[in-house]
Design a protein around this motif. Structure first.
Motif, PDB file in Angstrom:
ATOM      1  N   SER A 252      75.765  -1.734  -1.438  1.00  0.00           N
ATOM      2  CA  SER A 252      76.982  -1.570  -1.018  1.00  0.00           C
ATOM      3  C   SER A 252      76.613  -0.544   0.124  1.00  0.00           C
ATOM      4  N   PHE A 253      77.669  -0.726   1.425  1.00  0.00           N
ATOM      5  CA  PHE A 253      77.678   0.507   2.374  1.00  0.00           C
ATOM      6  C   PHE A 253      78.879   0.543   2.764  1.00  0.00           C
ATOM      7  N   ILE A 254      78.963   1.824   3.440  1.00  0.00           N
ATOM      8  CA  ILE A 254      80.401   2.253   4.206  1.00  0.00           C
ATOM      9  C   ILE A 254      80.121   2.432   5.736  1.00  0.00           C
ATOM     10  N   VAL A 255      80.759   1.654   6.442  1.00  0.00           N
ATOM     11  CA  VAL A 255      80.618   1.885   7.954  1.00  0.00           C
ATOM     12  C   VAL A 255      81.816   2.523   8.661  1.00  0.00           C
ATOM     13  N   LEU A 256      81.925   3.541   9.278  1.00  0.00           N
ATOM     14  CA  LEU A 256      82.912   4.137   9.969  1.00  0.00           C
ATOM     15  C   LEU A 256      82.897   3.895  11.442  1.00  0.00           C
ATOM     16  N   TYR A 257      84.053   3.288  12.130  1.00  0.00           N
ATOM     17  CA  TYR A 257      83.980   2.910  13.384  1.00  0.00           C
ATOM     18  C   TYR A 257      84.998   3.981  14.020  1.00  0.00           C
ATOM     19  N   THR A 258      84.646   4.694  15.091  1.00  0.00           N
ATOM     20  CA  THR A 258      85.558   5.770  15.749  1.00  0.00           C
ATOM     21  C   THR A 258      85.747   5.166  17.051  1.00  0.00           C
ATOM     22  N   TYR A 259      86.809   5.092  17.687  1.00  0.00           N
ATOM     23  CA  TYR A 259      87.136   4.423  18.796  1.00  0.00           C
ATOM     24  C   TYR A 259      88.475   5.262  19.319  1.00  0.00           C
ATOM     25  N   GLU A 260      88.889   4.987  20.603  1.00  0.00           N
ATOM     26  CA  GLU A 260      90.043   5.409  21.421  1.00  0.00           C
ATOM     27  C   GLU A 260      91.326   4.461  21.427  1.00  0.00           C
ATOM     28  N   ALA A 262      95.318   4.786  22.615  1.00  0.00           N
ATOM     29  CA  ALA A 262      96.508   5.482  23.484  1.00  0.00           C
ATOM     30  C   ALA A 262      95.943   6.633  23.573  1.00  0.00           C
ATOM     31  N   GLY A 263      94.765   7.142  23.996  1.00  0.00           N
ATOM     32  CA  GLY A 263      94.276   8.060  24.130  1.00  0.00           C
ATOM     33  C   GLY A 263      93.901   9.363  23.063  1.00  0.00           C
ATOM     34  N   LYS A 264      93.923   8.693  21.705  1.00  0.00           N
ATOM     35  CA  LYS A 264      93.783   9.489  20.608  1.00  0.00           C
ATOM     36  C   LYS A 264      92.714   8.779  19.658  1.00  0.00           C
ATOM     37  N   PRO A 265      91.901   9.563  18.866  1.00  0.00           N
ATOM     38  CA  PRO A 265      90.761   8.875  18.184  1.00  0.00           C
ATOM     39  C   PRO A 265      91.713   8.201  17.050  1.00  0.00           C
ATOM     40  N   ALA A 266      90.957   7.061  16.690  1.00  0.00           N
ATOM     41  CA  ALA A 266      91.338   5.991  15.877  1.00  0.00           C
ATOM     42  C   ALA A 266      90.250   5.652  15.020  1.00  0.00           C
ATOM     43  N   TRP A 267      90.263   5.293  13.726  1.00  0.00           N
ATOM     44  CA  TRP A 267      89.191   4.877  12.883  1.00  0.00           C
ATOM     45  C   TRP A 267      89.298   3.530  12.206  1.00  0.00           C
ATOM     46  N   ILE A 268      88.243   2.925  11.872  1.00  0.00           N
ATOM     47  CA  ILE A 268      88.269   1.543  11.004  1.00  0.00           C
ATOM     48  C   ILE A 268      86.945   1.947   9.871  1.00  0.00           C
ATOM     49  N   ILE A 269      87.294   1.793   8.675  1.00  0.00           N
ATOM     50  CA  ILE A 269      86.440   2.187   7.768  1.00  0.00           C
ATOM     51  C   ILE A 269      86.232   0.882   7.019  1.00  0.00           C
ATOM     52  N   TYR A 270      84.979   0.197   7.453  1.00  0.00           N
ATOM     53  CA  TYR A 270      84.396  -0.969   6.562  1.00  0.00           C
ATOM     54  C   TYR A 270      83.808  -0.642   5.369  1.00  0.00           C
ATOM     55  N   PHE A 271      83.906  -1.391   4.241  1.00  0.00           N
ATOM     56  CA  PHE A 271      82.904  -1.200   3.047  1.00  0.00           C
ATOM     57  C   PHE A 271      82.463  -2.655   2.860  1.00  0.00           C
ATOM     58  N   TRP A 272      80.806  -2.354   3.138  1.00  0.00           N
ATOM     59  CA  TRP A 272      80.498  -3.777   3.272  1.00  0.00           C
ATOM     60  C   TRP A 272      79.751  -3.922   1.654  1.00  0.00           C
ATOM     61  N   GLN A 273      80.031  -5.119   1.125  1.00  0.00           N
ATOM     62  CA  GLN A 273      79.344  -5.186  -0.076  1.00  0.00           C
ATOM     63  C   GLN A 273      78.143  -6.492  -0.176  1.00  0.00           C
ATOM     64  N   GLY A 274      76.926  -6.162  -0.663  1.00  0.00           N
ATOM     65  CA  GLY A 274      76.078  -7.211  -0.433  1.00  0.00           C
ATOM     66  C   GLY A 274      76.341  -8.255  -1.811  1.00  0.00           C
ATOM     67  N   ARG A 275      75.893  -9.442  -1.416  1.00  0.00           N
ATOM     68  CA  ARG A 275      76.126 -10.370  -2.544  1.00  0.00           C
ATOM     69  C   ARG A 275      75.605  -9.941  -4.008  1.00  0.00           C
ATOM     70  N   ASP A 276      74.633  -9.457  -4.039  1.00  0.00           N
ATOM     71  CA  ASP A 276      73.638  -9.120  -5.123  1.00  0.00           C
ATOM     72  C   ASP A 276      74.151  -7.363  -5.587  1.00  0.00           C
ATOM     73  N   SER A 277      74.910  -6.953  -4.933  1.00  0.00           N
ATOM     74  CA  SER A 277      75.290  -5.532  -5.315  1.00  0.00           C
ATOM     75  C   SER A 277      76.072  -5.441  -6.608  1.00  0.00           C
TER      76      SER A 277
END
Length: 516
Positions: A252-260, A262-277
Motif C-alpha cells: 500500500s502507498f500514500i501519494v501526496l499531490y500538491t497543486y495551486e 485560487a492562488g493558494k496551495p491545495a492537496w489531495i492525499i491518495y492512499f493506493w492499496q494493492g490487490r494483494d496488500s
C-alpha cells in the motif's frame, strides 16, 4: 475457553479442557481465516489440547513460560460476558454539510439503511462501511475516511477490520447483524386465486446503447508536485523518486499531490492499496493518510484508491508510465517471519492497456504465452533484452506507452520492438515456449471495450439489469448474476447467493441480448 496465539508462520489454537465444541469450531474458523487472509496459506496451524498434547516449547516460551491455568469455575460463566452492542450511524450531506448521526443500536432493522446515504456499522469486533447505491459522490468518497476517524475517536486498535460493503453486495456476516434481513415468505392457504406478479421485461435495446460513466472532473492535468511513501512496519517509508509511478500489488502507498487553487496551495492525499496488500497495510495506509491530513491542517482531500480502479487524475500524475509489479514488502503485523515477495528470476511480463496517453498503464502478469492477446501491447523483460510486443490490434497510445515503460524498466538491457507474428526464438523461450493465446481474425473487436452488467431482483420483485463501469473481478456480487459482453462471446456469471428467478432471467436476457 479457546485461545489463539499468532506467531507469524505458526498459528496456535489452544483448547481448554472445558471448552465446548462451538468455541473450538469458532476458533478453528478464525485461525483459518488469519492464515487465508494474512499469511497467503503459508502458516502452519497447530491445535493444542489442554492437558493432553500442549507441551509445545515455542507456544509457552512466547507467553513467557507456563503458569497456572484457571479452571472453568475460576474463569467464570460465559453468560457473564456480554457481547458489545451493535451501533449504526448514517453519513449524509443532505443538510449541505457532511454529518454523522446515530440511527440505531442493539437490535437493528434492515429498513434503517437508506440507499441514498452511507452508513457505519460497528459490531464491536469489526466496522463496516455500507455505501448505498444512491449515495452522492461526496458521501462515497468520504465514507472510508469517516470510518477511519470513527475508529480513532473510539480508541480502537489499529488492526480493527474496516470493510467497505456496496449496497446490494452485502455479505452474510453483515446481514447477520440485522433482524430478519430477508423477511419470511407468507404462504396463503385460502382458496383465493393467486395474483400473478406483473412481469416487467428487460429493455434489451437500452442495454445495447453504450452508456457513459459519469465523467470524472479533474482538478488539473496532474502537473503539480508529487510525494510518495510506501507503508512499511506501520510507518511511511519514503519512496525513491526514480521509482515514482511503480507500485507493487502486495503493498500500500500514500501519494501526496500538491497543486495551486485560487492562488493558494491545495492537496489531495491518495492512499493506493494493492490487490494483494494485507489488511493491516491497508488499515495503516488509511490511518497514516489521516495523520498526514492533520499535519496539513485538515485541508487536503483524501481519496482511497484500489488497484485497477485508479481514477483518471491519479493516472495522469504518472503521464502514462504507471507500472504495477507483482509481490511486495512483507507485512509487519503479527507476521514478522514472513518474507518479502518480489520477482527475482530476471524475467517479467507486463500487460499494457488503455485508451489514452494518460489512462494507459502496465500490470505484471504471468510469464507465459497464454497471457498475451492480439489486442494489446506487452513488455517482456529478460536478463539481457527488453522486448516490446505489439499485438495486431493494439492502438497507438498503447504502443507509445509500452515503449516509454520499456525505457523506464530496461536499465542496461537492449530494447527490441517485436510485431505479432515475427517473434524471435528467445522471446518464446523466456515465456516457457510458444503456446496458444487470445487472438481473432476480426481485429476490429479490440477497438471495443468489454461491458459488464449486474442483474438483480428489486424490492418489488422485478428483475433489473444495470451496467457497471471500470469493472474488475472484485465487482462480481455473490448474491446476484452478472452478464459479461466480450463482443466475441457473452458470459453469464451466477453468484452462489442468486435466486432461481435471477438465474433464469439472466440466461434469457443474455440470449435476447445476443439475438438483437
Amino acid at each position: 475457553d479457546v485461545f489463539i496465539l499468532d506467531c507469524g508462520l505458526k498459528l496456535y489454537q489452544w483448547n481448554g479442557r472445558s471448552a465446548n465444541k462451538y468455541e473450538k469450531f469458532k476458533g478453528l474458523e478464525m485461525v483459518t481465516k488469519i492464515n487465508d487472509d494474512e499469511r497467503g496459506h503459508k502458516a502452519e496451524i497447530i491445535i493444542l489440547e489442554d492437558g493432553k498434547d500442549d507441551e509445545d516449547e515455542l507456544f509457552w516460551k512466547t507467553l513467557g513460560g507456563r503458569g497456572k491455568i484457571l479452571t472453568a469455575e475460576e474463569a467464570g460463566d460465559d453468560a457473564e460476558v456480554k457481547a458489545p452492542e451493535k451501533k449504526l450511524f448514517k453519513i449524509s450531506d443532505a443538510s449541505g454539510k457532511m454529518e454523522i448521526t446515530e440511527v440505531g443500536s442493539g437490535k437493528l432493522k434492515r429498513d434503517m439503511l437508506d440507499a441514498d446515504d452511507c452508513f457505519i456499522l460497528d459490531t464491536g469486533a469489526q466496522v463496516f462501511i455500507w455505501v448505498g447505491k444512491g449515495a452522492t459522490k461526496a458521501e462515497r468518497k468520504e465514507a472510508m475516511t469517516y470510518g477511519t476517524k470513527y475508529l480513532e475517536q473510539q480508541g480502537r486498535p489499529d488492526w480493527t477490520p474496516l470493510t467497505r460493503i456496496p449496497g446490494g453486495g452485502e455479505t452474510p456476516v453483515f446481514k447477520g447483524c440485522f433482524q430478519m434481513w430477508d423477511p419470511p415468505r407468507t404462504i396463503s392457504f385460502g382458496t383465493e386465486a393467486k395474483k400473478e406478479k406483473e412481469d416487467v421485461p428487460v429493455d434489451i435495446a437500452a442495454l445495447h446503447k453504450k452508456a457513459k460513466a459519469e465523467e470524472e472532473k479533474m482538478v488539473d492535468n496532474g502537473s503539480g508536485k508529487i510525494d510518495i511513501w510506501r507503508i512499511e512496519d506501520f510507518k511511511k517509508a519514503e519512496w525513491p523518486k526514480h521509482l515514482y509511478g511503480q507500485f507493487y500489488a502486495g503493498d500500500s502507498f500514500i501519494v501526496l499531490y500538491t497543486y495551486e487553487k485560487a492562488g493558494k496551495p491545495a492537496w489531495i492525499i491518495y492512499f493506493w492499496q494493492g490487490r494483494d496488500s494485507s489488511q493491516d497495510e491497508k488499515g495503516a495506509s488509511a490511518l497514516l493518510a489521516k495523520e498526514l491530513d492533520d499535519e496539513l491542517g485538515g485541508d487536503p482531500v483524501q481519496v482511497r484508491v484500489v488497484q485497477n480502479k485508479e481514477p483518471n487524475h491519479f493516472l495522469a500524475l504518472f503521464k502514462g508510465k504507471m507500472v504495477i509489479h507483482e509481490g511486495g514488502k512483507a507485512s509487519a503485523f503479527k507476521n514478522k517471519n514472513d518474507e518479502d515477495s518480489f520477482d527475482t528470476d530476471g524475467i517479467s511480463l507486463f500487460h499494457v492497456k488503455g485508451t489514452t496517453a494518460n489512462n494507459t498503464r502496465a500490470v505484471q502478469v504471468a510469464e507465459e504465452a497464454s497471457s498475451l492477446n492480439s489486442g494489446d501491447c506487452f513488455v517482456l523483460l529478460t536478463p539481457e533484452t527488453m522486448y516490446v510486443w505489439e499485438g495486431q490490434g493494439a492502438n497507438d497510445e498503447e504502443k507509445t506507452t509500452a515503449k516509454a515503460i520499456a525505457e523506464t524498466l530496461k536499465f542496461k538491457r537492449s530494447l527490441e520492438t517485436v510485431a505479432e507474428g515475427s517473434e524471435p526464438d528467445a522471446f518464446w523461450e523466456a515465456l516457457g515456449g510458444k503456446g496458444e493465446y487470445a487472438h481473432t481474425k476480426d481485429l476490429g473487436i479490440f477497438d471495443k471495450e468489454p461491458r459488464l452488467f449486474q442483474g438483480t431482483t428489486s424490492k418489488k420483485g422485478h428483475f433489473t439489469v444495470e451496467e457497471i463501469f471500470d469493472f474488475t473481478q472484485d465487482d462480481l456480487i455473490q448474491d446476484d448474476v452478472m452478464i459479461l459482453d466480450a463482443y466475441s462471446e457473452v458470459f453469464v456469471w451466477v453468484g452462489h447467493g442468486a435466486n432461481k428467478e435471477e438465474k433464469d432471467k439472466a440466461f434469457q436476457t443474455a440470449l435476447d441480448y445476443v439475438k438483437q
